[in-house]
Structure formats: structure tokens, C-alpha cells
Design a protein around this motif. Structure first.
Motif, short mmCIF file in Angstrom:
data_model
loop_
_atom_site.label_atom_id
_atom_site.label_comp_id
_atom_site.label_asym_id
_atom_site.label_seq_id
_atom_site.Cartn_x
_atom_site.Cartn_y
_atom_site.Cartn_z
N LEU A 175 51.17 -14.50 6.92
CA LEU A 175 51.46 -15.63 7.45
C LEU A 175 50.67 -16.64 7.71
O LEU A 175 50.92 -17.86 7.53
N GLN A 176 49.42 -16.22 8.25
CA GLN A 176 48.39 -17.28 8.44
C GLN A 176 47.87 -18.05 7.12
O GLN A 176 47.70 -19.21 7.17
N LEU A 177 47.80 -17.22 6.10
CA LEU A 177 47.40 -17.69 4.76
C LEU A 177 48.21 -18.79 4.42
O LEU A 177 48.00 -19.72 3.89
N ILE A 210 51.44 -1.38 2.76
CA ILE A 210 50.91 -2.75 2.59
C ILE A 210 49.65 -2.68 3.96
O ILE A 210 50.30 -2.95 4.95
N THR A 211 48.33 -2.53 3.44
CA THR A 211 47.48 -2.59 4.73
C THR A 211 46.56 -3.89 5.04
O THR A 211 46.13 -4.26 6.05
N ALA A 212 46.56 -4.58 4.13
CA ALA A 212 45.68 -5.80 4.34
C ALA A 212 46.16 -6.97 3.38
O ALA A 212 46.51 -6.78 2.12
N THR A 263 51.85 -3.07 7.49
CA THR A 263 51.18 -3.02 8.84
C THR A 263 51.39 -4.54 9.49
O THR A 263 51.34 -5.32 8.73
N GLU A 264 51.42 -4.47 10.76
CA GLU A 264 51.49 -5.62 11.40
C GLU A 264 50.29 -6.63 11.29
O GLU A 264 50.77 -7.94 10.84
N PRO A 265 49.05 -6.30 11.33
CA PRO A 265 48.12 -7.15 10.56
C PRO A 265 48.17 -7.63 9.57
O PRO A 265 47.87 -8.97 9.10
N ALA A 266 48.44 -7.05 8.73
CA ALA A 266 48.62 -7.40 7.16
C ALA A 266 49.60 -8.64 7.22
O ALA A 266 49.72 -9.52 6.31
N VAL A 300 46.16 -8.02 -2.15
CA VAL A 300 47.01 -7.23 -1.33
C VAL A 300 46.59 -5.76 -1.50
O VAL A 300 46.57 -5.31 -2.45
N SER A 301 46.18 -5.09 -0.37
CA SER A 301 45.59 -3.74 -0.44
C SER A 301 46.68 -2.83 -0.07
O SER A 301 47.54 -3.17 1.19
N PHE A 302 46.96 -1.85 -0.47
CA PHE A 302 47.96 -0.99 -0.26
C PHE A 302 47.72 0.57 -0.76
O PHE A 302 46.65 0.83 -1.50
#
Length: 292
Positions: A190-192, A286-288, A182-185, A274-276
Motif C-alpha cells: 500500500l505504501q509503495l 506473502i512475507t514482503a 502478512t500485515e507488514p507485507a 514479492v517474497s513468499f
């Protein structure tokens, strides 16, 4: 005449010669066989086995055998606690057979075996001697972080590689699943990574400043054993996202839960969880990605 053991409780004690440092600190997500995912990791040799003399000539070999211990094996922990559950179990349920069919433990590569020992062939990327200590940089290991290393030997293709060998119920590598993100994941990852890099730069700047104030040699920053290990275990790199996808494509879920759609699973990788979940059969998403 058969040779009987002196005692059913007789054991051979093997020394630990080093420890494995890796991005994966938990069993969930770890490849079930070596060389399925090219994860970079480090073997740190310990005294008295960390002398550079002990690895002279090893750099001539591209791959090495590693004997190691399943230190997260609950049977091993039971033995240490003297629990009755540590008794020998003759059969196991391999994930490759769906987690339901039983076979003999010695017909499997299960972690739940009497000796709690593993054996893997890995690629030897390079040998580094830092602060007088030996580090083996390897890739393709199916070991997690903190794994005790029992022995290291060169891999010799002319005797160790047998292409005509039969592989029983595992004739080939398991099929990989499709993995989407997902784009948010991806943005979270990247931010982390950016935040972690900025924090590392700040810490390095403070160290250099302190070093200058103490009038030590600050012209060239020296690589330390701790820095090498921290990079492997903690520092997020852009290439790590490909590694995460490759690990999830192996489908680390328990065999009996592989038909559960929209159920979240979490794999810890370096400093993130990593949530999937499965969207449809044979497709995971991969969702988060969140900081531990």
C-alpha cells in the motif's frame, strides 16, 4: 516416397509483428498456461504491421490466438551463440508430472522445443489506436514482458473449442494453493502504491506546467502509447495485489522444490519484488513487498 528436407539446418523465418508488454518481466511467476490468471497486458504492433487497417474486424471477436516466441528460452540463446548445447532434446520433464518424469517434447507444451514458439488463446479486451499506432489490450496471457509476437488470428469457438478432446496427463487445471499475507507485507504494498501515485501526480503536474509555459494545448491531456504501456508494466494499482495472490496461488516454484517449508522465493511483479514461502503443505504466505 518420403520427402526429405533440403538441409537439417533449414529454417522458416517469421517476421516479428509486435511486442508484448506485461507486469511480469521474468519467467518465474508467469502462468504456465493461458487464462489461468486474468492479467491485463498489451500487444504493441510495430511497423509496417501497426496500421489500423490490419485489425479492422478483429474487434468483433472476443478471443484471439497469439503465436509468439520464447525469447527467454536458453535454447534460443544457445542457438544465437552457436553453442553445442542447442542440439535437439527429445524429452522434457513437465512440472505437472512433478518435474521428474520424462515425456516426449512433442507431447508437452514445454518452452524448450525446436522452434521456441508458443501458442496461446487470450481475451481481447479492446483495440486502441493511439498516435496512429495499434495497441491490443488483452487479458489471460501466459507471456512475459518483451515477448515477440509472430502472428494473431481470431479464435473461432465452433472449430477451435473441442469439449470432447482428451487432455492426457493434464485433464484439468492444477489445484490452487491457499495464499495468506502478512500485515507488514500488505502495508508495504500500500505504501509503495501511494508513493508511486504521488510521484506520478508530481511528474504530470510538471509536464502540464511546462506545456503551459510553451503555450501548447494544455486543456486536455492526451493519452500516449508510452502512458498506456507504463500503466501495464509499472504503475501499481490496488487490484494488482489480487493479481499477485492469484499468480502465487498457481505455485510458480520449481516442482522439485515444492516441499521446502520456510524457504523464501521472490517473484518480480511490475516495479516490486514479492517474497513468499510455504508455511505448511499447500499453503503459501506473502512475507514482503519491496521496490525493485
Amino acid at each position: 516416397m518420403s520427402c526429405q528436407p533440403v538441409s537439417p539446418l533449414s529454417y522458416h523465418v517469421a517476421p516479428i509483428i509486435g511486442y508484448h508488454h506485461a507486469p511480469l518481466s521474468q519467467k518465474f511467476g508467469a502462468p504456465r498456461q493461458p487464462n489461468l490468471v486474468a492479467l491485463t497486458s498489451v500487444i504493441e504492433m510495430i511497423e509496417p504491421y501497426n496500421t489500423p487497417a490490419a485489425v479492422v474486424g478483429l474487434e468483433e471477436f472476443s478471443h484471439i490466438w497469439i503465436s509468439w516466441q520464447f525469447h527467454h528460452n536458453y535454447l534460443h540463446k544457445d542457438k544465437q551463440a552457436n553453442k553445442a548445447d542447442s542440439s535437439f532434446r527429445a524429452q522434457v520433464r513437465p512440472p505437472r508430472l512433478g518435474g521428474n518424469q520424462k515425456i516426449g517434447v512433442f507431447a508437452s507444451r514445454s518452452m524448450y522445443r525446436p522452434c521456441a514458439l508458443g501458442l496461446s488463446v487470450v481475451k481481447l479486451e479492446r483495440i486502441e489506436i493511439i498516435e496512429g499506432r495499434v495497441l491490443l489490450i488483452i487479458s489471460g496471457a501466459d507471456m512475459i514482458d518483451g515477448t515477440p509476437i509472430i502472428d494473431i488470428k481470431p479464435y473461432v469457438p465452433y472449430s477451435d473449442a473441442l469439449p470432447e478432446a482428451k487432455s492426457g496427463f493434464a485433464p484439468s487445471a492444477p489445484a490452487l494453493l491457499s495464499v495468506t499475507v502478512t500485515e507488514p507485507a500488505y502495508e508495504q504494498f500500500l505504501q509503495l502504491m501511494v508513493d508511486q501515485s504521488a510521484n506520478t501526480d508530481k511528474q504530470n503536474h510538471n509536464k502540464k506546467q511546462k506545456s503551459h509555459e510553451e503555450k501548447t494545448d494544455s486543456k486536455k491531456e492526451k493519452t500516449t502509447v508510452t502512458a498506456v504501456i507504463d500503466t501495464v508494466k509499472k504503475q501499481l494499482l490496488l487490484s494488482d495485489f489480487d493479481a499477485i495472490k492469484a499468480l502465487i496461488a498457481q505455485d510458480p516454484r520449481p516442482a522439485y522444490r515444492r516441499k521446502e517449508a520456510n524457504t523464501s522465493f521472490i517473484m518480480r511483479y511490475k516495479s516490486v519484488d514479492v517474497s513468499f514461502q510455504m508455511l505448511v503443505l499447500d499453503e503459501l504466505q506473502i512475507t514482503a513487498v519491496v521496490e525493485v
